[in-house]
Design a protein around this motif. Structure first.
Motif, PDB file in Angstrom:
ATOM      1  N   ARG A 126      54.248  -9.358  62.498  1.00 36.60           N
ATOM      2  CA  ARG A 126      55.467  -9.294  62.489  1.00 36.60           C
ATOM      3  C   ARG A 126      56.023  -9.654  60.986  1.00 36.60           C
ATOM      4  N   TRP A 127      55.166 -10.265  60.263  1.00 38.09           N
ATOM      5  CA  TRP A 127      55.503  -9.961  58.670  1.00 38.09           C
ATOM      6  C   TRP A 127      54.308  -9.023  57.270  1.00 38.09           C
ATOM      7  N   PRO A 128      55.144  -8.264  57.517  1.00 38.38           N
ATOM      8  CA  PRO A 128      53.635  -6.683  57.106  1.00 38.38           C
ATOM      9  C   PRO A 128      53.521  -6.925  55.702  1.00 38.38           C
ATOM     10  N   LEU A 129      54.522  -7.891  54.381  1.00 36.94           N
ATOM     11  CA  LEU A 129      53.882  -7.575  53.411  1.00 36.94           C
ATOM     12  C   LEU A 129      52.799  -9.179  53.323  1.00 36.94           C
ATOM     13  N   VAL A 130      52.402  -9.999  54.113  1.00 33.45           N
ATOM     14  CA  VAL A 130      51.872 -10.769  54.145  1.00 33.45           C
ATOM     15  C   VAL A 130      50.326 -10.297  54.328  1.00 33.45           C
ATOM     16  N   ARG A 131      49.310 -10.262  53.531  1.00 27.98           N
ATOM     17  CA  ARG A 131      48.204  -9.862  53.802  1.00 27.98           C
ATOM     18  C   ARG A 131      47.827 -10.656  54.612  1.00 27.98           C
ATOM     19  N   THR A 132      46.370 -10.352  56.006  1.00 27.27           N
ATOM     20  CA  THR A 132      45.710 -10.886  56.211  1.00 27.27           C
ATOM     21  C   THR A 132      44.448 -11.005  56.479  1.00 27.27           C
ATOM     22  N   GLU A 133      43.634  -9.966  56.026  1.00 29.26           N
ATOM     23  CA  GLU A 133      42.247  -9.634  56.600  1.00 29.26           C
ATOM     24  C   GLU A 133      41.629 -11.215  56.492  1.00 29.26           C
ATOM     25  N   ASP A 134      41.693 -11.922  55.348  1.00 32.02           N
ATOM     26  CA  ASP A 134      40.438 -12.616  54.666  1.00 32.02           C
ATOM     27  C   ASP A 134      41.287 -14.556  56.024  1.00 32.02           C
ATOM     28  N   LEU A 135      42.052 -14.081  56.964  1.00 26.50           N
ATOM     29  CA  LEU A 135      42.826 -15.254  57.869  1.00 26.50           C
ATOM     30  C   LEU A 135      41.726 -15.287  58.966  1.00 26.50           C
ATOM     31  N   LYS A 136      42.119 -16.924  59.857  1.00 24.52           N
ATOM     32  CA  LYS A 136      41.551 -16.916  60.915  1.00 24.52           C
ATOM     33  C   LYS A 136      42.863 -16.682  62.019  1.00 24.52           C
ATOM     34  N   ASP A 264      50.298 -21.313  52.712  1.00 23.69           N
ATOM     35  CA  ASP A 264      48.588 -21.185  52.765  1.00 23.69           C
ATOM     36  C   ASP A 264      47.881 -22.473  52.797  1.00 23.69           C
ATOM     37  N   ALA A 265      47.180 -23.417  53.690  1.00 27.08           N
ATOM     38  CA  ALA A 265      47.181 -24.257  52.838  1.00 27.08           C
ATOM     39  C   ALA A 265      45.963 -24.801  52.137  1.00 27.08           C
ATOM     40  N   ASP A 266      44.730 -23.128  52.767  1.00 25.50           N
ATOM     41  CA  ASP A 266      43.711 -23.673  51.933  1.00 25.50           C
ATOM     42  C   ASP A 266      44.075 -22.631  50.471  1.00 25.50           C
ATOM     43  N   ALA A 267      45.469 -22.722  50.569  1.00 26.01           N
ATOM     44  CA  ALA A 267      45.239 -21.750  48.290  1.00 26.01           C
ATOM     45  C   ALA A 267      46.592 -22.847  48.254  1.00 26.01           C
ATOM     46  N   LYS A 268      46.417 -23.882  49.004  1.00 24.47           N
ATOM     47  CA  LYS A 268      47.153 -25.228  48.381  1.00 24.47           C
ATOM     48  C   LYS A 268      49.197 -24.862  48.212  1.00 24.47           C
ATOM     49  N   GLU A 314      47.419 -21.739  41.785  1.00 21.56           N
ATOM     50  CA  GLU A 314      48.113 -21.593  42.987  1.00 21.56           C
ATOM     51  C   GLU A 314      48.883 -20.107  43.275  1.00 21.56           C
ATOM     52  N   TYR A 315      49.046 -20.028  41.562  1.00 28.64           N
ATOM     53  CA  TYR A 315      50.305 -18.737  41.454  1.00 28.64           C
ATOM     54  C   TYR A 315      49.204 -17.102  41.841  1.00 28.64           C
ATOM     55  N   MET A 316      48.242 -17.222  41.335  1.00 25.91           N
ATOM     56  CA  MET A 316      47.314 -16.209  41.625  1.00 25.91           C
ATOM     57  C   MET A 316      47.613 -16.115  42.872  1.00 25.91           C
ATOM     58  N   SER A 317      46.518 -17.176  43.852  1.00 28.44           N
ATOM     59  CA  SER A 317      46.046 -17.046  45.552  1.00 28.44           C
ATOM     60  C   SER A 317      47.693 -16.695  45.860  1.00 28.44           C
ATOM     61  N   MET A 318      49.255 -17.371  45.617  1.00 29.42           N
ATOM     62  CA  MET A 318      50.600 -16.200  46.319  1.00 29.42           C
ATOM     63  C   MET A 318      50.035 -14.975  45.927  1.00 29.42           C
ATOM     64  N   ILE A 319      49.737 -14.421  44.940  1.00 30.45           N
ATOM     65  CA  ILE A 319      49.977 -12.610  44.520  1.00 30.45           C
ATOM     66  C   ILE A 319      48.639 -12.328  45.528  1.00 30.45           C
ATOM     67  N   HIS A 320      47.535 -13.015  45.847  1.00 32.50           N
ATOM     68  CA  HIS A 320      47.016 -12.578  46.671  1.00 32.50           C
ATOM     69  C   HIS A 320      47.360 -12.103  48.257  1.00 32.50           C
ATOM     70  N   ARG A 321      48.407 -12.837  48.365  1.00 31.61           N
ATOM     71  CA  ARG A 321      48.803 -13.389  49.257  1.00 31.61           C
ATOM     72  C   ARG A 321      50.300 -12.574  49.767  1.00 31.61           C
ATOM     73  N   ILE A 322      50.006 -12.014  48.867  1.00 29.10           N
ATOM     74  CA  ILE A 322      51.849 -11.540  48.831  1.00 29.10           C
ATOM     75  C   ILE A 322      51.958 -10.504  47.054  1.00 29.10           C
ATOM     76  N   PRO A 323      50.843  -9.445  48.438  1.00 29.14           N
ATOM     77  CA  PRO A 323      50.803  -8.455  47.001  1.00 29.14           C
ATOM     78  C   PRO A 323      52.025  -7.851  45.887  1.00 29.14           C
ATOM     79  N   THR A 324      53.002  -7.725  47.122  1.00 30.36           N
ATOM     80  CA  THR A 324      54.606  -6.564  46.365  1.00 30.36           C
ATOM     81  C   THR A 324      54.708  -7.857  45.105  1.00 30.36           C
ATOM     82  N   SER A 325      54.731  -9.161  45.239  1.00 28.79           N
ATOM     83  CA  SER A 325      54.696  -9.997  43.834  1.00 28.79           C
ATOM     84  C   SER A 325      54.619  -9.961  42.751  1.00 28.79           C
TER      85      SER A 325
END
Length: 832
Positions: A126-136, A264-268, A314-325
């Motif tokens: 649905r949302w290909p910009l979101v990194r998902t390989e480490d999600l449950k 991303d609750a675990d990334a706060k 938290e800023y770095m974890s956003m970059i991890h989750r949305i790499p294009t940012s």
């Protein structure tokens, strides 16, 4: 300007405006005052998110109402509230987080909030910009999203005016005076000077039958003017806005829909789209409380400097989750005050000690809660009670022991816990221990792991004596946590041997005087006990629902000792004191004294409890002093345990032979040591509240705040035997007029091997939701999960089989007879 209204609302943010709207809609002559401009407080810099996710039943209803209400405003007012219904995606990086979402989902079902679960692959599709390989996985709410805070406030303001509400800006409240029938509110016109807001020479007095304060960041000034303690203190909240993300712009240009609000609750953090870029809102550690005593006169629609270092993780974890940012720059930043309370819930309801004064303070999610708060608070004011139980939000859940330091530090903790896993067995550590009984250190040395109720420490369970400091933290779970085995052993000890529970946190009041008997007969539902006896009884709201549960001990003809829930000490005392004040002219002098901190309480229970007490009791005939003949069930006797004078009450919340030992608090350690010494040979085991909670469900004993509350009558609670319909009492007619809308039942659950219900789950007959659990746990006696809750009256029959939603699956439950363990009360009454 009008100078007399039925209701005066102070504060023109989203919350105050919604309250004014709903009071106007209900037909009340209402005025709203704002010291500056509408939305000039926290509303203007709020991110406008509308998360439906909440673990509380009342708050879930409030959020659900808001989301639905905001969608109707444009049709009513012609103003677009700026609601982007993009949905809300809560991602999970761990199995524990998915367990949290599963528990929430069942709570959502009890309210009727739609949701769906997505796999990482479905998220990516649905949302290909979101990194998902480490999600449950993720929980998706399709019906919420975000809204423009200023636009929705202005739409509610227009709707309020359409309902006859007067809105006045640039008027500051400087004083409140209660005349006995109405409020005189002193106000001053504010003017501009050098960019600041300053008082002018113009002032007046407004009279109002009712006043509501919704003063946001100015809550401490409100508290000072009213002579109250209000634990609403702001905490800094930052969010940043990025430059446009080319990948996002390309995605949208291709005709794809806007992303949901991403969490991303675990990334706060939360993230949402903003003009082809992103807004990042973190809930980081170290955010400070601000304005602990007052908001500076120079602080208007202002902000604090950004602290990027504090949110770097938290800023770095956003970059991890949305790499294009990663390559986009920062466009704007906001760091403003957002009000919090120690438990994160707002303070909504009658102010303590005052008449017709209503608080709506401490909203950390004010935009989400504004619509529903206005709706349910207006119900309370106009109709006498809301359709849902609002006790969990009541301002009186904090007593006079609460201080500014406590509120500020707990509010900081609450802020950084927004995205921490919300285990049902969570106990937060800040500002503890604060209120302790004398035996606290002894219990801690014995392995006690404490919970906190109304600021008071009480053992939840007893773990290893040498447990590390993080033992309880690591023992938490959405399933059977590391503490479960200890609670099970404690429950077994009471059923098979003898256990000792510290119940010192109980609220305790003494009522005496010539008018005491007539007052209590009017105030409560049950017959009053004879001298030396006790009964269980209920005080009702004016709409006939359950307001408070009391155990009443009659000490003399006009002298009574009342025991109620420790968690709601100030809540109960305020209700009791106001009723005494109202009825004293009719019934005669009534003395009310709070004796909570004068008496400690130990509850001893189990088949061997009499054996333990026989070792200590001093009496001319010690062999008979605890017998059924001299000390029958449901009576009180003054006895001596060694050198400790004890008001012993033969009752046990666990459903076993037992006594509550009410003792002078200064003798608690002496009594504790004596009980532990003589109890050793009888296998006396220290027991916490979690085992007690399981045991009381085996006896179908209702608990206040779960089975008992302001949304059900005692008759719906199955408490007919404690309601004497042959007499008149407060709320009786309203109770009878309500009829039976649902009924409280006890169920046994054939559930998963590693989990028990928590009392938040939906009940089903086939595919139809027919009720909800209000309590849950494990039954040692039956070897399976147990619960209590409410179902449709036609289903409330023993043998009815239903389903309960636990961990995403439906499990079999069976409604059983009340008191499935020892239904004839033979063990409680056993002689000796």
């Amino acid at each position: 300007m009008k100078t007399h209204v039925k209701a005066l609302v102070v504060g023109g943010g989203a919350v105050g405006t919604s309250i004014a709207y709903h009071l106007g809609k209900a037909g009340w002559d209402t005025m709203l005052l704002e010291r500056d401009e509408l939305t000039s407080g926290s509303t203007w810099h709020a991110a406008g998110l509308l998360p439906l996710f909440n673990m509380g039943y009342a708050t879930s209803h409030i959020h659900d109402y808001s989301v639905k209400f905001y969608k109707t405003l444009e049709a009513e007012t012609g103003l677009n509230a700026g609601f982007a219904v993009v949905g809300n995606l809560r991602m999970a990086q761990s199995d524990a987080r998915m367990d949290e979402y599963e528990l929430y989902a069942s709570t959502a079902e009890t309210v009727g909030i739609p949701y769906e679960f997505l796999t990482p692959a479905q998220i990516k599709e649905r949302w290909p910009l979101v990194r998902t390989e480490d999600l449950k996985g993720a929980l998706f709410h399709p019906t919420d999203g975000y809204i423009n805070p200023a636009d929705v406030t202005m739409a509610m303001a227009k709707g309020a005016r359409q309902h006859g509400v007067t809105i006045e800006r640039k008027w500051q409240v400087d004083g409140y005076e209660w005349t006995g029938s109405e409020w005189h509110v002193s106000v001053t016109k504010m003017g501009e000077k050098g960019g600041n807001l300053v008082p002018t020479e113009e002032s007046t007095v407004i009279t109002a039958e009712h006043v509501v304060t919704a003063t946001g960041n100015h809550a401490q000034r409100t508290a000072r003017l009213l002579g109250l303690k209000i634990p609403a203190i702001p905490v800094e909240h930052q969010y940043i806005v990025t430059e446009p993300d080319p990948a996002l712009a390309e995605w949208r240009a291709a005709g794809n829909p806007e992303h949901p609000v991403l969490r991303d609750a675990d990334a706060k953090w939360y993230v949402r789209e903003e003009r082809k870029g992103w807004i990042l809102g973190p809930y980081e550690q170290g955010a400070p409380a601000r304005f602990e005593y007052d908001v500076p006169e120079s602080f208007r629609a202002d902000l604090f400097p950004l602290d990027l270092e504090r949110i770097e993780e938290e800023y770095m974890s956003m970059i991890h989750r949305i790499p294009t940012s990663e390559t986009v720059g920062l466009k704007d930043d906001f760091n403003g005050p957002i009000c919090y309370t120690p438990d994160g819930n707002p303070l909504v309801g009658p102010a303590p000690g005052l008449r017709n004064m209503w608080l709506a303070e401490g909203f950390s999610f004010g935009i989400t809660a504004a619509g529903g708060t206005g709706h349910y608070l207006a119900q309370m004011m106009v109709e006498g009670e809301a359709e849902i139980d609002m006790a969990s939000l009541d301002p009186k859940r904090y007593g006079s022991w609460m201080t500014t330091e406590y509120a500020a530090r707990k509010n900081e903790e609450c802020y950084e816990h927004v995205y921490v896993l919300h285990h049902p067995d969570e106990e937060r550590e800040a500002c503890r221990p604060l209120r302790t009984g004398p035996a606290y250190d002894r219990q801690k040395a014995a392995g006690a792991q404490f919970g906190c109720v109304n600021g008071f420490e009480r053992p939840n369970y007893f773990g290893p004596k040498d447990a590390p400091s993080n033992f309880d933290h690591e023992a938490r779970s959405f399933r059977r946590g590391g503490w479960w085995q200890y609670a099970e052993a404690e429950a077994r000890a009471i059923r098979e041997g003898v256990g000792l529970i510290d119940a010192t946190a109980f609220a305790k009041h003494r009522i005496s005087g010539p008018g005491a008997t007539a007052f209590l007969d009017w105030f409560t539902t049950n017959k009053l006990p004879k001298v030396g006896r006790i009964n269980l009884t209920y005080a009702l709201t004016e709409t006939g629902t359950t307001r408070t549960e009391y155990t009443i001990v009659r000490l003399a003809e006009d002298d009574y000792y009342l025991v109620s829930a420790g968690a709601l000490h100030a809540y109960d005392e305020d209700f009791l004191a106001k009723a005494v004040e109202d009825k004293e002219p009719e019934f005669g002098r009534i003395n009310l004294v709070d004796v909570t901190t004068q008496w400690g309480v130990f509850a001893i229970a189990g088949p061997k409890s009499r054996d333990v007490l026989n070792e200590l009791v001093k009496d001319a005939d010690p062999a008979t002093v605890l017998s059924n003949k001299r000390f029958p069930w449901l009576t009180m006797r003054n006895i001596e345990l060694g050198m400790c004078p004890t008001m012993a009450i033969r009752v046990a919340y666990t459903g076993e032979l037992g006594w509550e030992l009410h003792h002078p608090i200064e003798m608690q350690n002496y009594l504790y040591d004596q009980l532990m010494a003589v109890g050793e040979k009888h296998g006396l085991k220290l027991v916490g509240t979690r085992a007690q909670n399981w045991l009381r469900q085996e006896k179908s004993y209702r608990a206040f705040g779960t089975e008992l509350g302001r949304d059900a009558t005692p008759l719906e609670g199955g408490l007919d035997r404690f309601v004497d319909l042959s007499k008149e009492f407060h709320g009786k007619a309203a109770m009878e007029a309500k009829g039976i809308r649902s009924l409280c039942v006890t169920v046994l659950v054939d559930g998963p091997e590693d989990a028990d219900p928590w009392g938040r789950e939906a009940l089903y007959e086939g595919d139809t939701k027919v009720g909800r659990l209000t309590s849950g746990g494990y039954s040692m006696a039956f070897g399976k999960s147990i619960g209590m809750g409410y179902v449709r009256p036609d289903l409330a029959k023993p043998g009815t089989r239903l389903k309960v939603r636990m961990q995403g699956k439906l499990w079999d439950v069976e409604i059983v007879e009340d008191s499935p363990y020892d239904p004839k009360n033979e063990t409680i009454r056993i002689d000796g």
